[in-house]
Design an enzyme around this catalytic site. Sequence first.
Site, PDB file in Angstrom:
ATOM      1  N   GLY A  57     -50.053 -36.690 -65.581  1.00  0.00           N
ATOM      2  CA  GLY A  57     -51.112 -36.129 -64.738  1.00  0.00           C
ATOM      3  C   GLY A  57     -51.081 -34.617 -64.807  1.00  0.00           C
ATOM      4  N   GLY A 111     -50.640 -31.075 -59.040  1.00  0.00           N
ATOM      5  CA  GLY A 111     -49.240 -31.493 -58.892  1.00  0.00           C
ATOM      6  C   GLY A 111     -48.465 -31.408 -60.190  1.00  0.00           C
ATOM      7  N   GLU A 124     -70.225 -30.397 -48.491  1.00  0.00           N
ATOM      8  CA  GLU A 124     -70.607 -29.436 -49.525  1.00  0.00           C
ATOM      9  C   GLU A 124     -71.780 -29.945 -50.351  1.00  0.00           C
ATOM     10  OE1 GLU A 124     -66.723 -29.124 -51.194  1.00  0.00           O
ATOM     11  OE2 GLU A 124     -66.135 -27.452 -49.919  1.00  0.00           O
TER      12      GLU A 124
END
Lengths: 404, 404
Positions: A3, A7, A162
Amino acid sequence: MVGGGFGGLWAVRALRSAPVDLTLIDRSNHHLFQPLLYQVATAGLAAPSIAAPLRHILRRQSNVTVLMRNVETIDLAAHRLQVGDETLEYDFLVVATGATHAYFGHDEWISHAAGLKTLDDALTIRARILTAFERAEAEVDPRRRDAWLTFAIIGAGPTGVELAGTLAEIARHTLAREFRRSDPRLARVLLIEAGSRVLSNFAPDLSAKAAVQLSRLGVTVRTGRAVTAVGSDFVELGDERIATQTILWAAGVAASPLGRRLAAPLDKSGRVIVQPDLSLPARPEVFVVGDLAAIACEGRPVPGIATAAKQMGTFAAKCILADIAARPRNAFRYRDYGALATIGRRAAVVDMPGLKLSGTLAWCFWLAAHIYFLIGFRNRLAVLLDWAWAYFTYDRSARIIVRS
Amino acid sequence: MVGGGFGGLWAVRALRSAPVDLTLIDRSNHHLFQPLLYQVATAGLAAPSIAAPLRHILRRQSNVTVLMRNVETIDLAAHRLQVGDETLEYDFLVVATGATHAYFGHDEWISHAAGLKTLDDALTIRARILTAFERAEAEVDPRRRDAWLTFAIIGAGPTGVELAGTLAEIARHTLAREFRRSDPRLARVLLIEAGSRVLSNFAPDLSAKAAVQLSRLGVTVRTGRAVTAVGSDFVELGDERIATQTILWAAGVAASPLGRRLAAPLDKSGRVIVQPDLSLPARPEVFVVGDLAAIACEGRPVPGIATAAKQMGTFAAKCILADIAARPRNAFRYRDYGALATIGRRAAVVDMPGLKLSGTLAWCFWLAAHIYFLIGFRNRLAVLLDWAWAYFTYDRSARIIVRS
């Protein structure tokens, strides 16, 4: 590291001077600045402005190899990953594959209600929004035209708010004078939230201010209404059916499926419940960070936002360094910098410890923070240019339907 | 007007003060600056930088309605178009739907060899090129890795030359230091042309200079070789088989299928053979302009380039104005401003009446001309920024794979 979001990338960078061999695996080739994804979805920014290739970001870090691959299987006992044809062995594994939206058990709604998690999603939504106005222009039946000019956004967290605010601005300003047969200013933008207030993770008074700002922009806010059915041209809120051709989904949390392959307890969203040092129970060499991890600090769950993912990724790297140096690990401590959300032009909310803002000041703060945190000088310049242009002209830079 | 490219758009604009009602129909929502499409395909520019929404370009022209639709049928006798559910009647019709690549009767090659005509094509090619380098990095077998690092471009007209030169620069410079297991500088870029020289529409000495510039950039030019077979992982030139995972098609001309519905004679590429005033034989109210039209001026066929399309579109508008004022029409006269093609960094050729350039000077000329002719101040600024960035850093601004 599996990933390349906030992170994984922060974990990799924190190990740049360490005597280790790193492999970063992601099924896409780029790191995505997710907070601005809604801007690509609403044709305000081009997709490359908010993304950078992972190997470009890491080009000067010689101890990392970037592979654009899917992880097929994880053999925890043997410390191995199956990646395409290749088997990779590891001493430490950091899983940071994030989370996406959940449809509350109604996966059949996915094809009707577009979610927003990847650039592909953003371009799909952009095409749907722009096409809706085009179809309204070409439509001769007034009721079908109204359905094309009705937009339903499900979920009033930051993403939903948003999207709603920006859609309203597009309809009332950007497109206002460009159509001859239809009137985009008559578009209805509905923001539907099952809970009692918008931005439920923010302080109540900021929620209230956000709701006012939304109304002022022309958004119809429906709180306390849960969606009970979704079709290709309608949503149902209990016994009320709303005809709409464009349904955007910004609700729920569903963790990456990779979480289920870690033989660890999961919470109800599928997130992995980790130890205080972010590792798996009984597997201290495997860390889970970011939106995929479920952990509480000082009694409060750590939120699934970018800041938290960065902190967790960096912390996992520090645990690895500690292990290498035969030092003890600490427990993860989350530093709460609060959260920001924008509603539209000169309207935002800032909810930070010791600082609560709304309106124009919050909006300036929001702009500055997002430019600052973007990766890449060129991207910052491009985004600044597009935003300055949009502010003064109301025009949006990426109003292109690419898909046929 | 059917078609919002250079031909159709220029026809619409030329009628902005006329006492007429105009409807511009295009199946996409934007006008595309095709000369720079290869830059989107090679990750140098974002898609929105070279396109602008048609209704935005025409927002101040009150006598035109823009519809994003497909034309289903044309009833020439009744002067009607079927557009979705709607029937549109016309007094004058301008057909400007252009042309695309032809596969010389081998339509089964289309799925293997990507063409470059629309933004969708460009993003597809971009994804394929970037993915090829990623797959080479993840590949353990050296022969398959070589195939991933071999790129075959079929057709050495301006598009093929531009793709080849840019690909070589990407491999040798942009990506050079960003991979650990593979070496992009070992990539082979093959430009395959059935004719005897590259850029066959240019003067022979400029063709020769272009070939030299291509070789200097690292492109392997194979002229006089026709492709005999194309598969998912190879091309065949007679008895020579080349293993390649990325095949780009930039050869042949196939006119838009709409041409066949005009009951008029066609040339071998499917282009409509028009009268000297660009109208159909026996149908003076129907004009065909741009790449879809086949016409010769002063004994030479008018080329299928942007300048010609603009002139033809404007001319058709003038014929319409003449008819309205009961004045006679003229015959179309093509003003040949020559052609430009770029090969790569500081390498281009300019072939204009009275001006032939190559090398760095030609390249500066090419840059300036393309910025000048782009539509939209914001687009010019964005492209200038990206080009300046790319020149000084060798980096490319849009190296993002959006499709999964």
